[in-house]
Design an enzyme around this catalytic site. Structure first.
Site, mmCIF file in Angstrom:
data_model
loop_
_atom_site.group_PDB
_atom_site.id
_atom_site.type_symbol
_atom_site.label_atom_id
_atom_site.label_comp_id
_atom_site.label_asym_id
_atom_site.label_seq_id
_atom_site.Cartn_x
_atom_site.Cartn_y
_atom_site.Cartn_z
ATOM 1 N N MET F 1 0.823 -1.193 0.000
ATOM 2 C CA MET F 1 0.000 0.000 0.000
ATOM 3 C C MET F 1 0.860 1.246 0.000
ATOM 4 O O MET F 1 1.013 1.901 1.034
ATOM 5 C CB MET F 1 -0.872 0.031 1.260
ATOM 6 C CG MET F 1 -2.171 -0.657 1.110
ATOM 7 S SD MET F 1 -2.023 -2.449 1.186
ATOM 8 C CE MET F 1 -3.724 -2.934 0.934
ATOM 9 N N PRO F 2 1.396 1.601 -1.118
ATOM 10 C CA PRO F 2 2.191 2.831 -1.103
ATOM 11 C C PRO F 2 1.365 4.047 -1.538
ATOM 12 O O PRO F 2 0.493 3.961 -2.408
ATOM 13 C CB PRO F 2 3.300 2.571 -2.120
ATOM 14 C CG PRO F 2 3.126 1.140 -2.558
ATOM 15 C CD PRO F 2 1.697 0.793 -2.290
ATOM 16 N N TYR F 3 1.655 5.145 -0.880
ATOM 17 C CA TYR F 3 1.132 6.465 -1.256
ATOM 18 C C TYR F 3 2.352 7.366 -1.385
ATOM 19 O O TYR F 3 3.210 7.383 -0.498
ATOM 20 C CB TYR F 3 0.176 6.982 -0.179
ATOM 21 C CG TYR F 3 -0.080 8.455 -0.268
ATOM 22 C CD1 TYR F 3 -1.047 8.970 -1.133
ATOM 23 C CD2 TYR F 3 0.656 9.351 0.491
ATOM 24 C CE1 TYR F 3 -1.257 10.336 -1.229
ATOM 25 C CE2 TYR F 3 0.447 10.718 0.405
ATOM 26 C CZ TYR F 3 -0.517 11.203 -0.460
ATOM 27 O OH TYR F 3 -0.715 12.547 -0.566
#
Lengths: 72, 72, 72, 72, 72, 72
Positions: F1-3
């Site tokens: 889950m990268p932002y």
């Protein structure tokens, strides 16, 4: 309604230095913008040296090479 | 495509409370904006009391003085 | 001392919807964490569709292809 | 003057992977925007699985259910 | 390597006031932490009054009610 | 889950350059971390030159003095 976030490399910042940053920035915002200090929140986030990149390199690597961020 | 960041002082928030915030905010965004929840990401960041400044003082100092953030 | 940042694609969110998000999230935080709402600040940031990337593509391109973020 | 923040779930990212992200993104920005890399700072923030919500659930719960973020 | 983000309601902050904030905070960080100012970046983000929520209400609504953020 | 959040001075970045950043960073994260690109969101925020401070001065002032951020 000011909110301020300060991100710093984790390199031994003391509780007293944090308090100096918090009171200094709050006073500055109060003076320059005439803001009620009860509406000013400041968050300090220390970042591990492996997690900060500068000019393409981890700061941990720069420090191993003897490159500091100190004022000249 | 919503992304939500929640910054909180680190004062004993439980895993269950975090889950309530995550599901509650996701549901709210789904209802109000009609967004697919699979596009909603929420990040919670707890902040040490020495690292949060309010009205020019560290929250750790405010707590030592008996000043809380509790709802009256 | 909660601070919440909501980032959304700019796709016609109304003033009323923003108010619903602000009051809904503030009430949720007050209920779940027992926080004084006068210490809760919420910032909404709308992001142009060219400036949001999802799965490697600009959302503006996804929308041109008919791909929406609507709840199914 | 670019500043880049990368938020990731804390799931065993190594020092070498962080360095690959830092050098790769800095090089990309230098190439695409012709920016002096000495003006590019990158901060990586790892987020505990209880603190990241996706589709209304904590990632720690999704992982317990066997749902990963791996590329298919 | 400090990075500072200042979020403010958009209420007529002038270019000169922004410069005072930038130089004041940079000097403070240089003095308190002994950091090279060439490693300090500061970003100011003005936020529309409909997009800032305080105590569950949009600041635009608070201002219509005559409630300001001015120092008492 | 990268932002990922990219903050840049507003100096004529084109739609195509933004797309190159979005696809390049998404591919890099997919390759280095083996992440499903459908879980990677990237937000670009352009910042006016009066709102970015470097070494204590507004970038707008630095540009008036002929100081650029171009790669040497």
């Amino acid at each position: 309604m000011p909110y301020v976030k300060i991100e710093l490399t984790r390199e031994g910042v003391t509780r007293e230095q944090k308090q100096e940053l918090i009171s200094g920035i709050t006073n500055l915002i109060t003076d320059v913008l005439n803001k009620d200090p009860h509406l000013t929140h400041i968050v300090i986030q220390e970042v591990d040296l492996d997690d900060w990149g500068y000019a393409g390199e981890q700061v941990s690597v720069l420090r191993e090479k003897g490159i500091t961020a100190d004022k000249k």
